[in-house]
Design an enzyme around this catalytic site. Structure first.
Site, PDB file in Angstrom:
ATOM      1  CD  GLU A  24      62.057 -19.700  19.336  1.00 32.41           C
ATOM      2  OE1 GLU A  24      61.061 -19.226  19.891  1.00 32.41           O
ATOM      3  OE2 GLU A  24      62.464 -20.865  19.518  1.00 32.41           O
ATOM      4  CG  ASP A  25      61.737 -17.136  22.819  1.00 35.41           C
ATOM      5  OD1 ASP A  25      62.235 -17.963  22.024  1.00 35.41           O
ATOM      6  OD2 ASP A  25      61.399 -17.449  23.979  1.00 35.41           O
ATOM      7  CG  ASP A  73      70.690 -21.364  23.770  1.00 36.24           C
ATOM      8  OD1 ASP A  73      71.753 -20.743  23.755  1.00 36.24           O
ATOM      9  OD2 ASP A  73      70.401 -22.175  24.673  1.00 36.24           O
ATOM     10  CG  PHE A  75      68.929 -18.102  31.262  1.00 37.31           C
ATOM     11  CD1 PHE A  75      68.812 -19.203  30.422  1.00 37.31           C
ATOM     12  CD2 PHE A  75      67.785 -17.636  31.910  1.00 37.31           C
ATOM     13  CE1 PHE A  75      67.582 -19.836  30.238  1.00 37.31           C
ATOM     14  CE2 PHE A  75      66.565 -18.270  31.735  1.00 37.31           C
ATOM     15  CZ  PHE A  75      66.465 -19.370  30.896  1.00 37.31           C
ATOM     16  NE  ARG A 124      56.255 -17.962  29.724  1.00 43.00           N
ATOM     17  CZ  ARG A 124      57.113 -18.700  29.021  1.00 43.00           C
ATOM     18  NH1 ARG A 124      57.840 -18.142  28.090  1.00 43.00           N
ATOM     19  NH2 ARG A 124      57.241 -19.992  29.249  1.00 43.00           N
TER      20      ARG A 124
HETATM   21  P1  5GP Z   1      67.521 -23.904  21.321  1.00 44.31           P
HETATM   22  O1  5GP Z   1      66.759 -25.080  20.797  1.00 44.31           O
HETATM   23  O2  5GP Z   1      67.952 -22.930  20.243  1.00 44.31           O
HETATM   24  O3  5GP Z   1      68.657 -24.320  22.183  1.00 44.31           O
HETATM   25  O4  5GP Z   1      66.613 -23.170  22.335  1.00 44.31           O
HETATM   26  C1  5GP Z   1      65.529 -22.459  22.016  1.00 44.31           C
HETATM   27  C2  5GP Z   1      64.672 -22.271  23.242  1.00 44.31           C
HETATM   28  O5  5GP Z   1      65.407 -22.352  24.481  1.00 44.31           O
HETATM   29  C3  5GP Z   1      64.094 -20.889  23.218  1.00 44.31           C
HETATM   30  O6  5GP Z   1      62.897 -20.849  22.503  1.00 44.31           O
HETATM   31  C4  5GP Z   1      63.872 -20.627  24.684  1.00 44.31           C
HETATM   32  O7  5GP Z   1      62.653 -21.185  25.092  1.00 44.31           O
HETATM   33  C5  5GP Z   1      64.992 -21.373  25.388  1.00 44.31           C
HETATM   34  N1  5GP Z   1      66.108 -20.470  25.702  1.00 44.31           N
HETATM   35  C6  5GP Z   1      67.339 -20.465  25.167  1.00 44.31           C
HETATM   36  N2  5GP Z   1      68.093 -19.486  25.705  1.00 44.31           N
HETATM   37  C7  5GP Z   1      67.298 -18.846  26.601  1.00 44.31           C
HETATM   38  C8  5GP Z   1      67.495 -17.721  27.467  1.00 44.31           C
HETATM   39  O8  5GP Z   1      68.549 -17.083  27.552  1.00 44.31           O
HETATM   40  N3  5GP Z   1      66.420 -17.359  28.223  1.00 44.31           N
HETATM   41  C9  5GP Z   1      65.235 -18.009  28.187  1.00 44.31           C
HETATM   42  N4  5GP Z   1      64.271 -17.565  28.977  1.00 44.31           N
HETATM   43  N5  5GP Z   1      65.023 -19.066  27.377  1.00 44.31           N
HETATM   44  C10 5GP Z   1      66.042 -19.471  26.595  1.00 44.31           C
END
Ligand code: 5GP
Length: 172
Positions: free
Chosen positions: A96-97, A100, A149, A162
Site C-alpha cells: 500500500e502507499d 491512514d 496530506f 502521482r
Molecule cells: P485509509 O483507509 O487508511 O484511511 O486510507 C487509505 C487511502 O487513503 C490511501 O490508500 C490513500 O489513497 C488515501 N490517503 C490517505 N492519506 C493520504 C495522503 O496523505 N495523501 C494521499 N494522496 N492519499 C492519502
C-alpha cells in the site's frame, strides 16, 4: 515548489525513498520464500514497481483496485473496483502507499483471509498512525509521518501529482 494554486513542501527525497525501498525489499526477502505481492491501485503502483525490482526472492504480482470514500460524511465505505484474484493457500503481502485511518487495509486484510490465503501481512510506504480509526499495525513501514496530506511517488491530490519522484506535503 508551486504547482497551480498549491504549495508543496518536500518531505522525502528521491534518494531517501530509494534507500528505504531497498531496505524493505531486503527485509521482506529474508522473511519469505515466495510471497504473492498484492499492490493496491492506484496509489501503490510506483512503490510496488520499485519494491519488486529490489526483491531477492521470486514473487508473484497481482493488483487490487479500491475506492475509499473520504471526507466529513464518510462512513469508511470501501468499494472494490478490481477484486482480489486467487490467493488461496498463498502467503500474501499487501503493498500500500499509505495507511491512514486503517479502514481500507482492515477491509482488504479480511477479504484476503476470507479467500483462503495462508497468511496476510501488510507493507506500506507511509504510515500515519495518529489518524488511525481501525486498529491496523502494518508489518513493514517505509516512513512514519505526521498528519500531513502528502502527494508524489504514486500519491495523488484530485488525480494529480502521482508522477512526482519525491514525496511532498501540501501546505495550507
Ligand atoms: P485509509 O483507509 O487508511 O484511511 O486510507 C487509505 C487511502 O487513503 C490511501 O490508500 C490513500 O489513497 C488515501 N490517503 C490517505 N492519506 C493520504 C495522503 O496523505 N495523501 C494521499 N494522496 N492519499 C492519502
Amino acid at each position: 515548489m508551486c504547482r497551480s494554486d498549491l504549495k508543496l513542501e518536500l518531505l522525502i527525497g528521491r534518494d531517501e525513498i530509494g534507500r528505504r525501498v531497498k531496505e524493505l525489499a531486503e527485509e521482506i526477502s529474508r522473511d519469505y520464500e515466495s510471497p504473492l505481492m498484492l499492490g493496491i491501485l492506484n496509489g501503490a503502483f510506483i512503490f510496488m514497481a520499485d519494491l519488486v525490482r529490489e526483491m531477492k526472492i521470486p514473487v508473484e504480482i497481482e493488483f487490487v483496485r479500491v475506492k475509499s470514500y473520504r471526507g466529513v460524511n464518510t462512513t469508511g465505505k470501501v468499494e472494490i473496483l478490481m477484486d482480489v484474484s486467487d490467493v488461496k493457500d498463498k502467503d500474501v503481502l499487501i503493498v500500500e502507499d499509505i495507511v491512514d485511518t486503517g479502514i481500507t487495509m482492515n477491509f482488504l486484510v479480511k477479504r484476503v483471509m476470507k479467500r483462503g490465503a495462508s497468511s496476510v501481512k501488510v507493507c506500506t510506504l507511509l504510515d500515519k498512525p495518529s489518524r488511525r480509526i481501525v486498529d491496523v499495525i502494518p508489518d513493514y513501514v517505509g516512513f512514519t509521518i505526521p498528519d500531513y496530506f502528502v502527494v508524489g511517488y504514486g500519491l495523488d491530490y484530485n488525480g494529480m501529482y502521482r508522477e512526482l519522484p519525491e514525496i511532498y506535503r501540501i501546505c495550507d
